[in-house]
Design an enzyme around this catalytic site. Structure first.
Site, PDB file in Angstrom:
ATOM      1  N   GLY A 194     -29.937  36.043   1.646  1.00  9.79           N
ATOM      2  CA  GLY A 194     -28.941  36.119   2.710  1.00  9.79           C
ATOM      3  C   GLY A 194     -28.001  37.307   2.576  1.00  9.79           C
ATOM      4  O   GLY A 194     -26.967  37.352   3.241  1.00  9.79           O
ATOM      5  N   GLU A 197     -29.298  27.349  -3.156  1.00  3.00           N
ATOM      6  CA  GLU A 197     -28.142  26.769  -2.458  1.00  3.00           C
ATOM      7  C   GLU A 197     -27.951  25.304  -2.851  1.00  3.00           C
ATOM      8  O   GLU A 197     -26.825  24.813  -2.942  1.00  3.00           O
ATOM      9  CB  GLU A 197     -28.326  26.919  -0.936  1.00  3.00           C
ATOM     10  CG  GLU A 197     -28.167  28.378  -0.519  1.00  3.00           C
ATOM     11  CD  GLU A 197     -28.926  28.773   0.743  1.00  3.00           C
ATOM     12  OE1 GLU A 197     -29.379  27.887   1.490  1.00  3.00           O
ATOM     13  OE2 GLU A 197     -29.070  29.991   0.963  1.00  3.00           O
ATOM     14  N   SER A 203     -34.134  37.962   1.610  1.00  2.49           N
ATOM     15  CA  SER A 203     -34.029  38.978   2.670  1.00  2.49           C
ATOM     16  C   SER A 203     -35.369  39.595   3.062  1.00  2.49           C
ATOM     17  O   SER A 203     -35.451  40.791   3.351  1.00  2.49           O
ATOM     18  CB  SER A 203     -33.016  40.062   2.263  1.00  2.49           C
ATOM     19  OG  SER A 203     -31.734  39.480   2.080  1.00  2.49           O
ATOM     20  N   ASN A 234     -37.463  28.919   6.175  1.00  2.47           N
ATOM     21  CA  ASN A 234     -36.415  27.975   5.790  1.00  2.47           C
ATOM     22  C   ASN A 234     -35.276  28.132   6.786  1.00  2.47           C
ATOM     23  O   ASN A 234     -34.503  29.083   6.713  1.00  2.47           O
ATOM     24  CB  ASN A 234     -35.934  28.293   4.365  1.00  2.47           C
ATOM     25  CG  ASN A 234     -34.783  27.390   3.936  1.00  2.47           C
ATOM     26  OD1 ASN A 234     -34.508  26.384   4.600  1.00  2.47           O
ATOM     27  ND2 ASN A 234     -34.127  27.742   2.845  1.00  2.47           N
ATOM     28  N   HIS A 271     -33.948  24.997  -4.298  1.00  3.31           N
ATOM     29  CA  HIS A 271     -33.363  26.179  -3.665  1.00  3.31           C
ATOM     30  C   HIS A 271     -32.012  26.468  -4.315  1.00  3.31           C
ATOM     31  O   HIS A 271     -31.271  25.550  -4.657  1.00  3.31           O
ATOM     32  CB  HIS A 271     -33.196  25.932  -2.163  1.00  3.31           C
ATOM     33  CG  HIS A 271     -32.924  27.185  -1.400  1.00  3.31           C
ATOM     34  ND1 HIS A 271     -31.684  27.782  -1.405  1.00  3.31           N
ATOM     35  CD2 HIS A 271     -33.731  27.971  -0.647  1.00  3.31           C
ATOM     36  CE1 HIS A 271     -31.745  28.885  -0.671  1.00  3.31           C
ATOM     37  NE2 HIS A 271     -32.968  29.018  -0.199  1.00  3.31           N
ATOM     38  N   LYS A 280     -32.730  26.351   7.061  1.00  2.00           N
ATOM     39  CA  LYS A 280     -31.454  25.891   6.476  1.00  2.00           C
ATOM     40  C   LYS A 280     -30.721  24.985   7.478  1.00  2.00           C
ATOM     41  O   LYS A 280     -31.367  24.292   8.253  1.00  2.00           O
ATOM     42  CB  LYS A 280     -30.598  27.084   6.058  1.00  2.00           C
ATOM     43  CG  LYS A 280     -31.369  28.109   5.222  1.00  2.00           C
ATOM     44  CD  LYS A 280     -30.479  29.079   4.530  1.00  2.00           C
ATOM     45  CE  LYS A 280     -31.308  30.203   3.946  1.00  2.00           C
ATOM     46  NZ  LYS A 280     -30.621  30.973   2.943  1.00  2.00           N
ATOM     47  N   GLU A 296     -36.945  33.551  -5.983  1.00  2.00           N
ATOM     48  CA  GLU A 296     -35.883  33.973  -5.071  1.00  2.00           C
ATOM     49  C   GLU A 296     -34.672  34.450  -5.869  1.00  2.00           C
ATOM     50  O   GLU A 296     -33.815  33.622  -6.247  1.00  2.00           O
ATOM     51  CB  GLU A 296     -35.454  32.804  -4.186  1.00  2.00           C
ATOM     52  CG  GLU A 296     -36.552  32.244  -3.310  1.00  2.00           C
ATOM     53  CD  GLU A 296     -35.996  31.618  -2.042  1.00  2.00           C
ATOM     54  OE1 GLU A 296     -36.395  32.038  -0.969  1.00  2.00           O
ATOM     55  OE2 GLU A 296     -35.129  30.732  -2.146  1.00  2.00           O
TER      56      GLU A 296
END
Ligand code: PEP
Length: 255
Positions: free
Chosen positions: A177, A101, A217, A9, A99, A11, A171
């Site tokens: 991150g 985010e 991560s 990904n 996701h 991003k 996730e």
């Protein structure tokens, strides 16, 4: 055998030139996938077309280009959005949905995500459906109920044929991150739990066939241990997927 997937990904990172260079490096990796192994690369929307052209020219198999999002509606007055039909017409095969985010910054709810799953499946895109709990939920010890609810609300309206087209990515938000990875024991525990939730609704045979990726991560240094877990079928990788050597090691860690 369940599909094992290394999904990148990217991003909202990289210029076109940087993206082309990274993709060239990834497509040049001397890797012979086993029949159940795949690599999926989710590039920013403007790079889908050139990425698909590069992939085609490379002749590489078992490597796919994904979108990082698709809209819930089929078409119409939705300025700035990208439809599943457009993605299908480009030759995109996979789409990341849900996701954390997007849930956080774009307020995507379980209900909107259920619609996005339906629209994506209607245009033959494979959803990589993300779920995962924030740190406060993990600290309260209620992560199983939280994550089960996310998949129940966005996936459990699907019939069994449709469900089996979906890839799930667990996730934990506290690991995305942050450099803080869930331990392989924590990942395995949640993946086995998710499989039991799927089995409860769709039966054990179906649940056994579903790929569940871990994200948070993942890097070269921990991919082997994570992917060796019985219920972890690969990874969804953010930061480390931007470095060709790191992602190559993650691909090679597929079991
Ligand atoms: C992600 O973007 O889905 C992700 C897991 O990011 P990172 O690998 O950087 O934690």
């Amino acid at each position: 055998m369940r599909k094992q997937i290394a999904a990148a990904n990217w991003k909202m990172n990289l210029t076109l030139g940087q993206a082309e260079k990274l993709l060239d490096n990834l497509l040049a990796i001397d890797w012979t996938p086993k029949t159940h192994q795949e690599v999926v690369i989710a590039v920013p929307a403007p790079y889908l077309f050139p990425a698909l052209a590069k992939l085609k020219a490379s002749g590489r198999e078992h490597i796919y280009i994904a979108s990082q999002n698709a809209y819930s509606e089929v078409s119409g007055a939705y300025t700035g959005e990208t439809s599943a039909e457009m993605l299908q017409s480009l030759g995109v095969t996979h789409v990341i949905l849900g996701h954390s985010e997007r849930r956080e910054h774009f307020h995507e709810t379980d209900e909107v995500l259920a619609k996005k799953v339906d629209t994506s499946l209607a245009y033959h895109l494979i959803p990589i459906f993300c779920c995962g709990e924030p740190l406060s939920i993990r600290e309260a010890g209620t992560q199983n109920a939280f994550v089960a609810r996310q998949i129940e609300k966005s996936l459990f309206h699907l019939d069994v044929t449709s469900l089996q087209k979906v890839v799930i990515a667990y996730e934990p938000i506290w690991a995305i991150g942050t450099g803080k990875t869930a331990s392989s024991a924590q990942a395995q525990e949640m993946h086995a739990f998710l499989r039991s939730v799927l089995a409860g609704k769709y039966g054990a045979t179906v649940a056994e066939k579903m790929s569940i990726l871990y994200g948070g991560s993942v890097k070269a240094a921990n991919a082997n241990e994570l992917f060796a877990c019985a219920d972890v079928d690969g990874g969804l990788v953010g930061g480390a997927s931007l470095v060709a050597g790191e992602f190559e090691a993650i691909i090679r860690a597929l079991q």
